[in-house]
Design a protein around this motif. Structure first.
Motif, PDB file in Angstrom:
ATOM      1  N   UNK A   9      34.499  57.059  -1.086  1.00  0.00           N
ATOM      2  CA  UNK A   9      34.992  56.184  -0.740  1.00  0.00           C
ATOM      3  C   UNK A   9      33.837  55.366  -0.264  1.00  0.00           C
ATOM      4  N   UNK A  10      33.913  53.974  -1.074  1.00  0.00           N
ATOM      5  CA  UNK A  10      32.616  52.992  -0.611  1.00  0.00           C
ATOM      6  C   UNK A  10      32.957  52.140  -0.162  1.00  0.00           C
ATOM      7  N   UNK A  11      33.727  51.519  -0.222  1.00  0.00           N
ATOM      8  CA  UNK A  11      34.425  50.650   0.627  1.00  0.00           C
ATOM      9  C   UNK A  11      35.983  50.388   0.783  1.00  0.00           C
ATOM     10  N   UNK A  12      36.614  50.263   2.580  1.00  0.00           N
ATOM     11  CA  UNK A  12      37.948  49.902   2.615  1.00  0.00           C
ATOM     12  C   UNK A  12      38.139  48.584   2.083  1.00  0.00           C
ATOM     13  N   UNK A  13      37.258  47.462   2.893  1.00  0.00           N
ATOM     14  CA  UNK A  13      37.396  46.227   2.810  1.00  0.00           C
ATOM     15  C   UNK A  13      37.623  45.618   1.061  1.00  0.00           C
ATOM     16  N   UNK A  14      37.244  46.336   0.507  1.00  0.00           N
ATOM     17  CA  UNK A  14      37.430  45.921  -0.606  1.00  0.00           C
ATOM     18  C   UNK A  14      39.443  45.411  -1.793  1.00  0.00           C
ATOM     19  N   UNK A  15      39.166  44.339  -1.697  1.00  0.00           N
ATOM     20  CA  UNK A  15      40.574  44.223  -1.829  1.00  0.00           C
ATOM     21  C   UNK A  15      41.091  44.590  -2.819  1.00  0.00           C
TER      22      UNK A  15
END
Length: 332
Positions: free
Chosen positions: A77-83
């Motif tokens: 997982x690269x980012x959990x902030x990407x909606x």
């Protein structure tokens, strides 16, 4: 922990189901930043999928910046902030030229902000129920044309109320939901009122109203106008093998009946716009040309699609009546 769920016979490609599953796992905090995803081989074996299917899903997630690959180690997982994109379940009654205009306008306006899956229930209650039941939990928004299906409201109420928008036809049972809709009673009444001067040249108005797919509001608006302005009128469910009556205007919601009336009038050597009149429902490019122009009562379906998309993008929960108008042509 199994992050990926695959269902069969729901109309969503399996690679897309992998994408949706991983996005949902991120949303539900089942997997976090830099945590490893199941290997391609494991997903293939667990769900009996081809390697190409899993690769297609992971490649899409990489392109969207949701995951990254480490050579020899796997995917993370690269980012959990990407909606994640909105996922929209769009349920139409049928495909025709004006519904196609609505759909194309909706897709154009919403652009790349959402993934859209389009389904059709074809006025079949069982299919309507099946499609909605199998869609639960897979979408962020549900846009539904309930038409006049008797059980539609009860079926729709099984979905989260905050995720549902009603399209085209609505009713008192669906008052709790936002909607972009046509007011068929008002539209028919106002359309006839705007053509009242032309209608007064004729002695009778006949509505051809099969009543299966056509909104009941059309008939109510027609009868209301005729009664208030003292027009002689009749409502027929079909035109099969009928004669076209002189000095009569035919109000025709169904395009098959439109063709039948024109063909029969030609056999009787009646001239449209002089011996008899026609008002059709729903504008199409062809109606500008047929018989030097067919008068229509129609909403603007491109505007409806644009309004719907803007409402979803801005997360508004309004009830918006899409306006209609009478387009006068040679047939009246």
């Amino acid at each position: 922990m199994n992050l990926i769920t695959i269902k069969t016979s729901i109309g969503i490609p399996k690679y897309k189901q992998i994408v949706l599953s991983i996005e949902k796992a991120i949303e539900d905090k089942l997997i976090g930043k830099d945590e490893k995803l199941p290997s391609i081989n494991k997903v293939c074996l667990t769900h009996s999928l081809s390697r190409d299917t899993v690769l297609q899903a992971y490649d899409e997630l990489k392109k969207r910046g949701i995951i990254y690959a480490v050579l020899g180690k796997g995917y993370f997982i690269k980012s959990t902030e990407i909606k994640p994109k909105q996922r929209i379940f769009l349920l139409f009654d049928e495909l025709n030229i004006f519904k196609e205009d609505l759909y194309n306008s909706f897709v154009k306006t919403i652009a790349s902000e959402a993934e859209i899956d389009l389904y059709f229930h074809h006025f079949n209650s069982q299919l309507f129920r099946k499609l909605i039941h199998e869609s639960k939990g897979n979408y962020t928004q549900y846009v539904i044309m309930p038409t006049n299906l008797a059980e539609a409201a009860d079926i729709i109420k099984t979905l989260p109320v905050e995720k549902v928008t009603i399209l085209d036809q609505t009713n008192s049972e669906l008052n709790n939901y936002p909607a972009v809709y046509q007011n068929f009673v008002k539209d028919m009444y106002d359309g006839l009122l705007n053509g009242k001067k032309q209608l007064q040249k004729y002695t009778k108005l006949i509505m051809l109203f099969p009543g299966f797919r056509e909104p009941l509001g059309m008939k109510i608006g027609f009868e209301k106008f005729c009664q208030e302005y003292h027009f002689e009128y009749e409502v027929h469910t079909e035109f099969t093998n009928a004669k076209v009556e002189s000095n009569t205007v035919y109000i025709i919601p169904n395009d098959r009946d439109l063709v039948r009336v024109i063909e029969q009038a030609k056999l009787q050597q009646l001239q449209l716009g002089i011996d008899y009149g026609i008002i059709s429902y729903n504008e199409t490019p062809l109606k500008k040309l047929v018989e030097n122009g067919i008068t229509t009562i129609s909403t603007n379906f491109e505007d409806m699609g644009k309004t719907l998309a803007e409402m979803i993008l801005k997360n508004k929960k309004n009830k918006i009546e899409n306006p209609s108008r009478l387009i006068l042509r040679n047939s009246l």
